[in-house]
Design an enzyme around this catalytic site. Sequence first.
Site, short mmCIF file in Angstrom:
data_model
loop_
_atom_site.label_atom_id
_atom_site.label_comp_id
_atom_site.label_asym_id
_atom_site.label_seq_id
_atom_site.Cartn_x
_atom_site.Cartn_y
_atom_site.Cartn_z
CE1 TYR A 182 -12.52 0.33 -3.43
CE2 TYR A 182 -10.13 0.58 -3.23
CZ TYR A 182 -11.30 0.76 -3.95
OH TYR A 182 -11.26 1.37 -5.17
CG ASN A 228 -9.62 -7.87 12.53
OD1 ASN A 228 -9.89 -7.12 11.60
ND2 ASN A 228 -8.46 -7.82 13.17
CG ASN A 265 -9.58 0.13 7.81
OD1 ASN A 265 -10.01 1.14 8.37
ND2 ASN A 265 -9.01 0.18 6.62
CB SER A 297 1.86 -2.60 -2.08
OG SER A 297 1.94 -1.22 -2.30
CE1 TYR A 319 0.53 -1.72 3.71
CE2 TYR A 319 1.55 -0.32 2.04
CZ TYR A 319 0.65 -1.32 2.39
OH TYR A 319 -0.10 -1.93 1.41
CE LYS A 339 0.74 -5.14 2.08
NZ LYS A 339 -0.25 -6.22 2.25
CG ASN A 380 -1.72 4.55 -6.77
OD1 ASN A 380 -0.66 4.04 -7.15
ND2 ASN A 380 -1.75 5.51 -5.87
CG ASN A 422 -4.38 8.08 5.12
OD1 ASN A 422 -4.23 9.08 5.80
ND2 ASN A 422 -4.63 6.89 5.65
CG ASP A 479 3.54 11.54 -1.65
OD1 ASP A 479 3.33 10.45 -1.10
OD2 ASP A 479 2.67 12.42 -1.79
P1 NAD Z 1 -8.94 -2.49 3.72
O1 NAD Z 1 -8.43 -1.92 5.01
O2 NAD Z 1 -10.16 -1.92 3.13
O3 NAD Z 1 -9.15 -4.08 3.87
C1 NAD Z 1 -8.37 -4.86 4.72
C2 NAD Z 1 -9.31 -5.71 5.56
O4 NAD Z 1 -8.54 -6.56 6.40
C3 NAD Z 1 -10.23 -4.87 6.47
O5 NAD Z 1 -11.56 -5.28 6.28
C4 NAD Z 1 -9.74 -5.20 7.88
O6 NAD Z 1 -10.80 -5.18 8.81
C5 NAD Z 1 -9.14 -6.58 7.69
N1 NAD Z 1 -8.06 -6.92 8.63
C6 NAD Z 1 -6.95 -6.22 8.93
N2 NAD Z 1 -6.19 -6.88 9.81
C7 NAD Z 1 -6.82 -8.07 10.06
C8 NAD Z 1 -6.52 -9.18 10.86
N3 NAD Z 1 -5.42 -9.22 11.61
N4 NAD Z 1 -7.37 -10.24 10.84
C9 NAD Z 1 -8.50 -10.21 10.09
N5 NAD Z 1 -8.84 -9.17 9.32
C10 NAD Z 1 -8.01 -8.11 9.30
O7 NAD Z 1 -7.72 -2.41 2.70
P2 NAD Z 1 -7.70 -2.69 1.11
O8 NAD Z 1 -7.45 -1.40 0.44
O9 NAD Z 1 -8.84 -3.53 0.73
O10 NAD Z 1 -6.33 -3.51 1.02
C11 NAD Z 1 -6.30 -4.92 1.01
C12 NAD Z 1 -4.87 -5.40 0.92
O11 NAD Z 1 -4.25 -4.85 -0.24
C13 NAD Z 1 -4.00 -4.95 2.11
O12 NAD Z 1 -3.13 -6.01 2.42
C14 NAD Z 1 -3.22 -3.77 1.54
O13 NAD Z 1 -1.99 -3.61 2.18
C15 NAD Z 1 -3.06 -4.19 0.09
N6 NAD Z 1 -2.88 -3.05 -0.83
C16 NAD Z 1 -3.79 -2.04 -0.83
C17 NAD Z 1 -3.60 -0.95 -1.68
C18 NAD Z 1 -4.56 0.21 -1.67
O14 NAD Z 1 -4.18 1.29 -2.09
N7 NAD Z 1 -5.80 0.04 -1.24
C19 NAD Z 1 -2.50 -0.92 -2.54
C20 NAD Z 1 -1.60 -1.99 -2.52
C21 NAD Z 1 -1.79 -3.05 -1.65
C1 WQD Z 2 -1.67 9.61 -4.99
C2 WQD Z 2 -1.18 10.97 -5.43
C3 WQD Z 2 -0.18 12.25 -3.66
C4 WQD Z 2 -3.88 12.69 -1.32
C5 WQD Z 2 -0.42 4.94 -1.40
C6 WQD Z 2 0.55 4.09 -0.62
C7 WQD Z 2 0.91 2.87 -1.43
C8 WQD Z 2 -0.33 2.12 -1.90
C9 WQD Z 2 -1.33 3.03 -2.55
C10 WQD Z 2 -0.86 0.40 -0.35
C11 WQD Z 2 0.18 11.36 -4.85
C12 WQD Z 2 -1.44 12.93 -4.16
C13 WQD Z 2 -2.95 12.36 -2.29
C14 WQD Z 2 -4.26 14.06 -1.16
C15 WQD Z 2 -2.76 14.64 -2.98
N1 WQD Z 2 -1.04 1.54 -0.81
N2 WQD Z 2 -2.40 13.32 -3.10
N3 WQD Z 2 -3.69 14.98 -2.02
O1 WQD Z 2 0.80 7.72 -2.23
O2 WQD Z 2 0.62 6.73 -4.56
O3 WQD Z 2 0.19 5.33 -2.62
O4 WQD Z 2 -1.57 4.16 -1.71
O5 WQD Z 2 0.00 -0.40 -0.64
O6 WQD Z 2 1.72 2.09 -0.61
O7 WQD Z 2 1.71 4.87 -0.36
O8 WQD Z 2 -1.46 7.06 -3.21
O9 WQD Z 2 -3.69 8.08 -3.24
O10 WQD Z 2 -2.12 8.60 -1.31
O11 WQD Z 2 -1.63 9.53 -3.56
O12 WQD Z 2 -2.28 15.52 -3.70
O13 WQD Z 2 -5.06 14.44 -0.31
O14 WQD Z 2 -2.09 11.96 -4.94
O15 WQD Z 2 0.81 13.22 -3.37
O16 WQD Z 2 0.85 12.10 -5.83
P1 WQD Z 2 0.14 6.80 -3.16
P2 WQD Z 2 -2.30 8.30 -2.76
#
Ligand code: NAD
Ligand code: WQD
Length: 339
Positions: free
Chosen positions: A13, A34, A37, A126, A150, A154, A180, A199, A296
Amino acid sequence: MTPSILITGGAGYIGSHTAVALMEAGHKVVILDNLCNSDARVLDRLRRLAGNAFEFEQGDVRDAALLDRVLARHAVNSVIHFAGLKAVGESVAQPLRYFDNNVGGTFSLLQAMERADVRHMVFSSSATVYGDPEQVPIPETAPLKATNPYGRTKLVCEDMLRDLQRADPRWKIAMLRYFNPVGAHPSGLIGEAPSGAPNNLMPYIAQVAVGQRDCLNIFGDDYPTPDGTGVRDYIHVMDLARGHLAALEQLAKRQQSITVNLGTGAGISVKQLVETFARVTGRPIAHRYVARRAGDVAVCYADTTLARATLGWQAEHDIARMCEDAWRWQSMNPTGYTN
Ligand code: NAD
Ligand code: WQD
């Protein structure tokens, strides 16, 4: 040979949106993923958006020999490391898988970078590293604590990166703590495509709007917030993508490591997000209130002062724009990349 930026997890993403932003800025990009996801069809969309300014290598960041080949073949000079697993609930059930992939993957990548003499990295951290914050807005100096496996992966990676830059100042590392991320590229060609039930809140809302899900469960209406629902700092994924570009530029220019929050600094409640989405898209979002989700926090939003000062970056898109773009993506691609 023109140097490339390696984007691990670039089919995912945030990585796919960042790849577009980098290519639009004239960078050569190599994506390593890879596809555990993500969907290979994102690559066609990237080609439509940005032409052939990127290469794709399918593989795992834990594969040392592959990394050596990729870093050399593409003359990589910096790395943006997105590859990782990110589902909090899954990490509670399968902690070893998360430590293996997220910590093992980062460790393997850093070792390969060292071998290849590539020492500029942007790391996807994060806001989860702040746990249940003592104060909002959250400054980067706030205490760090994880509340689930998770989050712990980090924190371990951040510690590893801090140790590395202390030991060897040739390492220049930007640790970006995302709040977020939501929304999609304005073309509607790429966006967030979770497998199974989302999620996260925004993709869930979008799937209700498009008719993929019946009803949104709002987790808790008794938080100590103005309307009782949880408050978060939603940030448009294109703003986030630009933040990576700014971080890379700073690493090259100022030759200094950086740890910054990437958020808007504004707290938005679940109820406000649902209402804004319905207003902007004209789609009612069926919802009901259910119990709080375990783990949460009530309120989480960023202090963005440091991002402005060190990166010269700030988020530009408001919550209405985030909803508009999320909806364009969802309505053009009701089942993600699979249609
Ligand atoms: P995502 O799952 O869409 O993208 C992650 C990508 O990494 C996927 O395409 C997956 O196939 C690939 N991947 C996973 N493990 C791998 C491996 N071992 N080797 C090669 N490729 C691998 O997730 P995203 O939302 O784009 O998140 C990207 C990064 O940002 C992650 O590290 C995530 O923890 C971090 N992050 C995401 C959020 C969020 O809410 N989306 C928030 C904070 C931090
Ligand atoms: C947002 C708000 C929920 C779903 C998560 C990870 C965090 C980071 C970002 C990677 C909250 C509420 C949610 C639903 C709801 N990821 N909610 N109904 O929990 O802030 O953060 O994603 O690093 O580590 O924990 O994001 O989008 O899940 O929730 O009411 O079906 O929406 O309770 O208040 P969150 P979220």
